[in-house]
Design a protein around this motif. Structure first.
Motif, PDB file in Angstrom:
ATOM      1  N   MET A  86      61.239  21.979  22.316  1.00 51.97           N
ATOM      2  CA  MET A  86      61.140  23.378  21.911  1.00 51.97           C
ATOM      3  C   MET A  86      62.233  24.185  22.590  1.00 51.97           C
ATOM      4  SD  MET A  86      56.996  23.638  22.228  1.00 51.97           S
ATOM      5  CE  MET A  86      56.894  22.427  23.548  1.00 51.97           C
ATOM      6  N   ILE A  87      63.076  24.806  21.787  1.00 56.15           N
ATOM      7  CA  ILE A  87      64.116  25.694  22.292  1.00 56.15           C
ATOM      8  C   ILE A  87      63.587  27.113  22.084  1.00 56.15           C
ATOM      9  CG2 ILE A  87      66.535  26.380  22.141  1.00 56.15           C
ATOM     10  CD1 ILE A  87      66.172  23.392  22.768  1.00 56.15           C
ATOM     11  N   ILE A  88      63.381  27.834  23.178  1.00 54.05           N
ATOM     12  CA  ILE A  88      62.690  29.130  23.100  1.00 54.05           C
ATOM     13  C   ILE A  88      63.449  30.211  23.875  1.00 54.05           C
ATOM     14  CG2 ILE A  88      60.412  28.082  22.815  1.00 54.05           C
ATOM     15  CD1 ILE A  88      59.977  28.718  25.864  1.00 54.05           C
ATOM     16  N   ARG A  89      63.038  31.445  23.654  1.00 56.85           N
ATOM     17  CA  ARG A  89      63.554  32.565  24.445  1.00 56.85           C
ATOM     18  C   ARG A  89      63.027  32.414  25.877  1.00 56.85           C
ATOM     19  NH1 ARG A  89      65.175  37.043  21.241  1.00 56.85           N
ATOM     20  NH2 ARG A  89      64.717  36.744  19.038  1.00 56.85           N
ATOM     21  N   PRO A  90      63.845  32.708  26.885  1.00 61.01           N
ATOM     22  CA  PRO A  90      63.404  32.544  28.278  1.00 61.01           C
ATOM     23  C   PRO A  90      62.119  33.292  28.614  1.00 61.01           C
ATOM     24  CG  PRO A  90      65.766  32.898  28.209  1.00 61.01           C
ATOM     25  CD  PRO A  90      65.259  33.113  26.808  1.00 61.01           C
ATOM     26  N   GLU A  91      61.927  34.480  28.051  1.00 62.01           N
ATOM     27  CA  GLU A  91      60.739  35.275  28.371  1.00 62.01           C
ATOM     28  C   GLU A  91      59.452  34.691  27.814  1.00 62.01           C
ATOM     29  OE1 GLU A  91      62.723  37.355  24.795  1.00 62.01           O
ATOM     30  OE2 GLU A  91      63.405  36.381  26.637  1.00 62.01           O
ATOM     31  N   LYS A  92      59.542  33.650  26.991  1.00 64.83           N
ATOM     32  CA  LYS A  92      58.352  33.028  26.391  1.00 64.83           C
ATOM     33  C   LYS A  92      57.885  31.786  27.155  1.00 64.83           C
ATOM     34  CE  LYS A  92      58.007  35.892  22.947  1.00 64.83           C
ATOM     35  NZ  LYS A  92      56.821  36.716  22.752  1.00 64.83           N
ATOM     36  N   LEU A  93      58.578  31.426  28.221  1.00 66.43           N
ATOM     37  CA  LEU A  93      58.241  30.198  28.948  1.00 66.43           C
ATOM     38  C   LEU A  93      56.810  30.186  29.463  1.00 66.43           C
ATOM     39  CD1 LEU A  93      58.901  27.456  30.119  1.00 66.43           C
ATOM     40  CD2 LEU A  93      59.918  28.609  32.087  1.00 66.43           C
ATOM     41  N   GLU A  94      56.356  31.254  30.100  1.00 64.35           N
ATOM     42  CA  GLU A  94      55.000  31.274  30.648  1.00 64.35           C
ATOM     43  C   GLU A  94      53.956  31.114  29.542  1.00 64.35           C
ATOM     44  OE1 GLU A  94      54.095  30.992  33.838  1.00 64.35           O
ATOM     45  OE2 GLU A  94      56.250  30.844  34.222  1.00 64.35           O
ATOM     46  N   ASP A  95      54.210  31.703  28.371  1.00 61.78           N
ATOM     47  CA  ASP A  95      53.294  31.549  27.235  1.00 61.78           C
ATOM     48  C   ASP A  95      53.216  30.091  26.795  1.00 61.78           C
ATOM     49  OD1 ASP A  95      52.796  34.303  27.142  1.00 61.78           O
ATOM     50  OD2 ASP A  95      54.521  34.648  25.838  1.00 61.78           O
ATOM     51  N   ILE A  96      54.359  29.419  26.751  1.00 64.79           N
ATOM     52  CA  ILE A  96      54.394  28.003  26.353  1.00 64.79           C
ATOM     53  C   ILE A  96      53.641  27.157  27.372  1.00 64.79           C
ATOM     54  CG2 ILE A  96      55.902  26.004  25.995  1.00 64.79           C
ATOM     55  CD1 ILE A  96      56.016  27.995  23.705  1.00 64.79           C
ATOM     56  N   LYS A  97      53.852  27.444  28.655  1.00 69.10           N
ATOM     57  CA  LYS A  97      53.153  26.688  29.695  1.00 69.10           C
ATOM     58  C   LYS A  97      51.634  26.831  29.559  1.00 69.10           C
ATOM     59  CE  LYS A  97      54.872  27.287  33.851  1.00 69.10           C
ATOM     60  NZ  LYS A  97      55.546  27.961  34.982  1.00 69.10           N
ATOM     61  N   LYS A  98      51.158  28.026  29.222  1.00 65.04           N
ATOM     62  CA  LYS A  98      49.716  28.234  29.011  1.00 65.04           C
ATOM     63  C   LYS A  98      49.204  27.416  27.840  1.00 65.04           C
ATOM     64  CE  LYS A  98      49.555  32.890  30.898  1.00 65.04           C
ATOM     65  NZ  LYS A  98      49.537  34.317  30.584  1.00 65.04           N
ATOM     66  N   ILE A  99      49.956  27.400  26.739  1.00 71.66           N
ATOM     67  CA  ILE A  99      49.559  26.626  25.558  1.00 71.66           C
ATOM     68  C   ILE A  99      49.446  25.149  25.917  1.00 71.66           C
ATOM     69  CG2 ILE A  99      50.386  25.782  23.320  1.00 71.66           C
ATOM     70  CD1 ILE A  99      51.649  28.614  22.948  1.00 71.66           C
ATOM     71  N   LEU A 100      50.442  24.618  26.610  1.00 70.54           N
ATOM     72  CA  LEU A 100      50.434  23.193  26.962  1.00 70.54           C
ATOM     73  C   LEU A 100      49.332  22.871  27.958  1.00 70.54           C
ATOM     74  CD1 LEU A 100      54.295  22.645  27.122  1.00 70.54           C
ATOM     75  CD2 LEU A 100      52.722  21.977  25.287  1.00 70.54           C
ATOM     76  N   ASP A 101      49.026  23.811  28.846  1.00 70.31           N
ATOM     77  CA  ASP A 101      47.933  23.609  29.798  1.00 70.31           C
ATOM     78  C   ASP A 101      46.586  23.574  29.071  1.00 70.31           C
ATOM     79  OD1 ASP A 101      46.979  23.284  32.476  1.00 70.31           O
ATOM     80  OD2 ASP A 101      46.280  25.365  32.396  1.00 70.31           O
ATOM     81  N   GLU A 102      46.398  24.460  28.083  1.00 68.72           N
ATOM     82  CA  GLU A 102      45.152  24.487  27.308  1.00 68.72           C
ATOM     83  C   GLU A 102      44.939  23.176  26.554  1.00 68.72           C
ATOM     84  OE1 GLU A 102      45.458  27.887  24.746  1.00 68.72           O
ATOM     85  OE2 GLU A 102      45.343  29.306  26.426  1.00 68.72           O
ATOM     86  N   ILE A 103      46.013  22.571  26.080  1.00 70.81           N
ATOM     87  CA  ILE A 103      45.921  21.316  25.324  1.00 70.81           C
ATOM     88  C   ILE A 103      45.794  20.135  26.284  1.00 70.81           C
ATOM     89  CG2 ILE A 103      47.227  19.843  23.728  1.00 70.81           C
ATOM     90  CD1 ILE A 103      47.296  22.082  22.008  1.00 70.81           C
TER      91      ILE A 103
END
Length: 118
Positions: A6-23
């Protein structure tokens, strides 16, 4: 198993980490990268022209974050949908997710293979 890149905007990293933690994703690799896509790195109407070692060059790369994970096939679609919900701003430059097949994984420490190694 699939690898999601996933290539994302830097400010979205924490959101991605939460999603992956939930899964309950077993792990992830994060890299700081530079790149451009459809917009060719242009964020304003003017291109930034810099001089590097005497050569004029156009700087057209934007900072991005690359998140790499390997997950079970069943987790791919939920991750993609949640990432889209959280990361889409409806503006050019939101990023992309690449999906690759993974044949096998081996945990170096124990020799475990497949899902057990994730």
């Amino acid at each position: 198993m699939k690898e999601l890149v996933m290539i994302i905007r830097p400010e979205k990293l924490e959101d991605i980490k939460k999603i992956l933690d939930e899964i309950k994703c077993g792990g992830m690799t994060i890299s700081t990268v530079m790149g451009c896509g459809t917009q060719k790195g242009i964020v304003t109407s003017e291109k930034a022209v810099n001089e590097i070692r005497g050569f004029k060059t156009t700087i057209n790369l934007l900072p991005k974050i690359c998140v790499e994970v390997v997950v079970e096939d069943k987790d791919v679609e939920p991750i993609i949908m949640k990432v889209r919900e959280v990361c889409a701003t409806d503006h050019v430059g939101d990023g992309k997710t690449f999906i690759r097949n993974i044949e096998e994984v081996v945990r170096i420490r124990t020799g475990e293979r497949g899902s057990k190694a994730l």
